[in-house]
Design an enzyme around this catalytic site. Sequence first.
Site, PDB file in Angstrom:
ATOM      1  N   GLY A  85      35.489  30.785  45.989  1.00 20.35           N
ATOM      2  CA  GLY A  85      36.788  31.419  46.162  1.00 20.35           C
ATOM      3  C   GLY A  85      36.751  32.669  46.999  1.00 20.35           C
ATOM      4  O   GLY A  85      37.224  33.720  46.571  1.00 20.35           O
TER       5      GLY A  85
ATOM      6  N   GLY B 209      40.649  38.383  49.458  1.00 20.50           N
ATOM      7  CA  GLY B 209      40.441  39.252  48.303  1.00 20.50           C
ATOM      8  C   GLY B 209      39.027  39.771  48.139  1.00 20.50           C
ATOM      9  O   GLY B 209      38.270  39.942  49.105  1.00 20.50           O
TER      10      GLY B 209
ATOM     11  N   GLY C 133      36.474  38.341  46.861  1.00 21.41           N
ATOM     12  CA  GLY C 133      35.438  37.377  47.212  1.00 21.41           C
ATOM     13  C   GLY C 133      35.045  37.489  48.667  1.00 21.41           C
ATOM     14  O   GLY C 133      33.852  37.505  49.008  1.00 21.41           O
TER      15      GLY C 133
ATOM     16  N   SER D 265      37.928  39.322  33.496  1.00 25.45           N
ATOM     17  CA  SER D 265      39.102  40.183  33.623  1.00 25.45           C
ATOM     18  C   SER D 265      39.245  41.017  32.363  1.00 25.45           C
ATOM     19  O   SER D 265      38.727  40.662  31.302  1.00 25.45           O
ATOM     20  CB  SER D 265      40.354  39.315  33.809  1.00 25.45           C
ATOM     21  OG  SER D 265      41.539  40.076  33.669  1.00 25.45           O
TER      22      SER D 265
ATOM     23  N   TYR E  37      45.471  32.204  30.238  1.00 32.20           N
ATOM     24  CA  TYR E  37      44.652  33.009  31.146  1.00 32.20           C
ATOM     25  C   TYR E  37      43.632  33.821  30.360  1.00 32.20           C
ATOM     26  O   TYR E  37      42.440  33.869  30.717  1.00 32.20           O
ATOM     27  CB  TYR E  37      45.545  33.932  31.967  1.00 32.20           C
ATOM     28  CG  TYR E  37      44.794  34.773  32.979  1.00 32.20           C
ATOM     29  CD1 TYR E  37      44.108  34.185  34.036  1.00 32.20           C
ATOM     30  CD2 TYR E  37      44.783  36.169  32.875  1.00 32.20           C
ATOM     31  CE1 TYR E  37      43.431  34.955  34.969  1.00 32.20           C
ATOM     32  CE2 TYR E  37      44.109  36.946  33.812  1.00 32.20           C
ATOM     33  CZ  TYR E  37      43.434  36.334  34.855  1.00 32.20           C
ATOM     34  OH  TYR E  37      42.747  37.100  35.781  1.00 32.20           O
TER      35      TYR E  37
END
Length: 356
Positions: A25, A29, A31, A147, A181
């Site tokens: 990914g 961003g 990544g 996260s 999530y």
Amino acid sequence: MPETLRCDPQLFEKDLSGKVVIITGCTSGTGLCTAKQLLKQKATVIMASRNVEVGESTAREAGGIFMRLDLTDLDSVRSFSQEFIAKYDRLDILVNNAGVMMPPLSHTKDGFELQMATNHFGHFLLTALLKDLLEKSAPSRVVILSSCASCPCSPKFGTTCDINFDDLHWKSRKYDKGEAYAQSKLANVLHAMQIAKSYNGVTAYSLHPGWVQSKLMRHMGPGCVTCCLECCCMKCTGAMINVWDGSQTSLHCILSEPEALENGAFYSQFGIYKDKASQKGGWPMKIPNANATDEIAARLWDESAKLVGLGPSGSVPEAWAVKAPGQQGMSNSTRTCTRTHACCGAAAAAAAAAAA
């Protein structure tokens, strides 16, 4: 707001020549920012994503190597691993960076809820299939982007921030995209904890990169809601950071010497944790979630292995054996599956037919 934690600049002087890195990914961003920094330090970086056109263009501009990988499709994960093992004889760093955040309810062709599939199950299988190469390349490491949503937050994502083993894929309960999530992000933390106990010569770390300006928030609501959240609630309060600052925790875990890190630990940029003592972050930081236990990590590991078709404790079936790569990190060898197994794809069916 708390001060942004930043990587020691001296780590950016490390020569990574000869090191092979996979980042999932990384077409945008943090990544992409992480990939560019490692390429600057002369690493060989495989930039894995599912969009071929964007992936090839981004890798070409950055100087990396694109390989297609769709984490929502277990066949794609196996094909990627097969292709990588056939070409490279080492893997020093695996960065499980790809993720999706709070989309509408949908299920993959394998029957997984989309967030759990992308954020956890695809990466779980990928890591397992690359385990032998990681161990062969020791000391190596796995860096998993989680996260602050893995924990109770304010404002909240999930209420329980737990793993619901009775309904991992939201098939019998009302879908809550924030709760889903949070479950997938806790799974990332538990995955790193268990890798640290299960792999030889391989360290693992999970992390919260901070609330970063990126495309990850695109599913949180209508465009006006997302814009308001970004501009008013996050940027104006200083809680939202740019991609370079959002890459700092990843780069710290990637570039620091193993003895300077805590295997299996959680590393966090400052975050919107409900627990005020945790809001400043920490490298590492005790995760403020009572559900991040060794027992739950072990249970999720075994359940994940079963769901993605691995053997006991996450072992790769003998039938998925792969020929040893050649010298200098490259080989023309191919991987052949010798049994009929739905998740092995067409190669397995062809091999079974030939054997018959």
